[in-house]
Motif scaffolding. Structure first.
Motif, PDB file in Angstrom:
ATOM      1  N   GLU A  76      38.466  65.498   8.760  1.00 16.49           N
ATOM      2  CA  GLU A  76      37.843  66.657   8.113  1.00 16.49           C
ATOM      3  C   GLU A  76      37.935  66.559   6.593  1.00 16.49           C
ATOM      4  N   LEU A  77      39.074  66.086   6.091  1.00 16.09           N
ATOM      5  CA  LEU A  77      39.215  65.903   4.645  1.00 16.09           C
ATOM      6  C   LEU A  77      38.226  64.869   4.125  1.00 16.09           C
ATOM      7  N   SER A  78      38.011  63.819   4.887  1.00 13.06           N
ATOM      8  CA  SER A  78      37.094  62.765   4.441  1.00 13.06           C
ATOM      9  C   SER A  78      35.650  63.247   4.376  1.00 13.06           C
ATOM     10  N   LYS A  79      35.278  64.171   5.258  1.00 15.91           N
ATOM     11  CA  LYS A  79      33.909  64.681   5.260  1.00 15.91           C
ATOM     12  C   LYS A  79      33.636  65.603   4.075  1.00 15.91           C
TER      13      LYS A  79
ATOM     14  N   GLN B 180      48.974  65.641  -3.578  1.00 18.26           N
ATOM     15  CA  GLN B 180      50.279  65.580  -2.928  1.00 18.26           C
ATOM     16  C   GLN B 180      50.235  66.134  -1.507  1.00 18.26           C
ATOM     17  N   ALA B 181      49.408  67.151  -1.287  1.00 19.25           N
ATOM     18  CA  ALA B 181      49.273  67.695   0.070  1.00 19.25           C
ATOM     19  C   ALA B 181      48.642  66.652   0.996  1.00 19.25           C
ATOM     20  N   MET B 182      47.642  65.924   0.473  1.00 17.95           N
ATOM     21  CA  MET B 182      46.995  64.894   1.285  1.00 17.95           C
ATOM     22  C   MET B 182      47.959  63.753   1.597  1.00 17.95           C
ATOM     23  N   LEU B 183      48.765  63.367   0.605  1.00 13.29           N
ATOM     24  CA  LEU B 183      49.757  62.320   0.845  1.00 13.29           C
ATOM     25  C   LEU B 183      50.830  62.782   1.818  1.00 13.29           C
ATOM     26  N   ALA B 184      51.194  64.075   1.753  1.00 17.82           N
ATOM     27  CA  ALA B 184      52.175  64.611   2.693  1.00 17.82           C
ATOM     28  C   ALA B 184      51.659  64.505   4.128  1.00 17.82           C
ATOM     29  N   LEU B 185      50.353  64.735   4.318  1.00 18.02           N
ATOM     30  CA  LEU B 185      49.748  64.591   5.641  1.00 18.02           C
ATOM     31  C   LEU B 185      49.859  63.152   6.124  1.00 18.02           C
ATOM     32  N   HIS B 186      49.633  62.195   5.225  1.00 24.24           N
ATOM     33  CA  HIS B 186      49.772  60.780   5.587  1.00 24.24           C
ATOM     34  C   HIS B 186      51.213  60.447   5.953  1.00 24.24           C
ATOM     35  N   ARG B 187      52.167  60.984   5.200  1.00 26.00           N
ATOM     36  CA  ARG B 187      53.571  60.697   5.500  1.00 26.00           C
ATOM     37  C   ARG B 187      53.957  61.273   6.863  1.00 26.00           C
TER      38      ARG B 187
END
Length: 344
Positions: free
Chosen positions: A201-204, A116-123
């Motif tokens: 950074e998350l992807s790495k 949910q934190a990652m999706l919040a970043l996308h939003r």
């Protein structure tokens, strides 16, 4: 009173509950305030809890799971057919409870706080893009009123703003206004760059995201969005089912033994579908003279059905490939004289 299944209609302050026994008979109807809900479930023996997948549902699902209950989240459109009469909170809770007991019902996977934190970043990134586009259109329109015409498109606007625009001939209020708008645009641009850096950074740091990024047309944004939305791809039977969940398969209107396929369903997660179509568009645009199996397949569809249908077909195939790599835990590779690995 033995509660086997409990349906909850979520809200901000008052939650409606409907409980059924093993025979499907309603044994509980109750409305609880938020501060009463935790106390109620602390005393409730473990049972099956169902909720619609809406705002706050994943938070409550994690809480109920930690309390020892089995939690099922249902898409709202699958609950509606089980609502017998008028729509209200009590009837919604009963419909949720009824729907959760159907053997063919499909449920929504519960997301972790990290997802949910990652999706919040996308939003937040999408919101910044929206504001940047709106601000750019506003600047272009206001400048045109003073005789400064900038061609359409964000690239043209960036190019124009790289060179100082002569504002000295404008009234003082207009000069101050445009300087403020230019400053806002720079702030939004910097914020978008920060979001892009965080996603990179998350992807790495995630092996599964790195694996998905080996697919042509899938970058850090798409890969992180997929992993944040679908942590376990094995909940789908095959890649076709995953593609259908995103809404990239044809609608069907068949009758009398005659099959009729229409445009794509456009159901499911619109954000994932948009990212996959954008990635497929980039792949088709840079197709060139490539002769691997995938490129020949794309070129053949373009010759038969046109560029845009080829883009959507490729997006659907990318979804199947994503499912294959997530379930098999292997990297993407293309064979020269065959179809790409994972396209089944």
């Amino acid at each position: 009173m033995s509660i086997h299944r409990l349906g909850i209609d979520l809200a901000k302050n008052v939650f409606e509950l409907c409980g059924m026994d093993r025979n499907g008979k309603v044994v509980l109807r109750n409305a609880l305030r938020r501060d009463q809900l935790m106390e109620f479930f602390a005393q409730l023996p473990p049972c099956q809890i169902a909720m619609e997948s809406c705002g706050g549902a994943h938070h409550w699902a994690r809480f109920f799971q930690a309390s020892g209950h089995e939690v099922r989240l249902i898409a709202p459109q699958f609950v509606a057919p089980y609502r017998k009469i008028s729509k209200n909170d009590a009837n919604d809770a009963e419909a949720i409870c009824e729907a959760s007991g159907r053997p063919t019902m499909r449920f929504v996977a519960i997301k972790s706080t990290e997802q949910q934190a990652m999706l919040a970043l996308h939003r937040a990134q999408e919101l910044a893009k929206f504001h940047l586009t709106a601000l750019g259109n506003q600047v272009r329109g206001l400048l045109a009123e003073f005789g400064v015409v900038i061609p359409q498109g964000p690239a043209q606007l960036r190019k124009a703003l790289q060179h100082p625009i002569d504002l000295e001939t404008l009234p003082p209020i207009a000069r101050n206004l445009f300087r403020d708008l230019f400053d806002q645009r720079r702030e939004l641009t910097d914020r978008l760059a920060q979001y892009d850096q965080q996603i990179a950074e998350l992807s790495k740091a995630d092996a599964q995201i790195q694996r998905l990024m080996t697919i042509p047309g899938v970058g850090p944004v798409t890969a992180t969005a997929v992993v944040a939305t679908v942590d376990n791809a094995r909940i789908f039977k095959n890649g076709r089912q995953f593609s259908a969940w995103i809404g990239l398969v044809p609608k069907q209107k068949s009758s009398g033994g005659k099959s009729r396929l229409l445009g794509i369903t456009e159901r499911g997660d619109i954000y994932l579908r948009t990212l996959l179509v954008q990635g497929a568009t980039t792949v088709v645009h840079h197709l060139g003279a490539k002769e691997d199996g995938r490129s020949r397949w794309i070129r053949a569809i373009m010759e038969r059905r046109g560029k845009y249908k080829a883009v959507v077909a490729l997006a659907a195939r990318m979804a199947c490939t994503i499912w294959a790599l997530m379930t098999r835990e292997e990297n993407y590779r293309v064979l020269t004289n065959d179809h790409p690995v994972g396209h089944r």
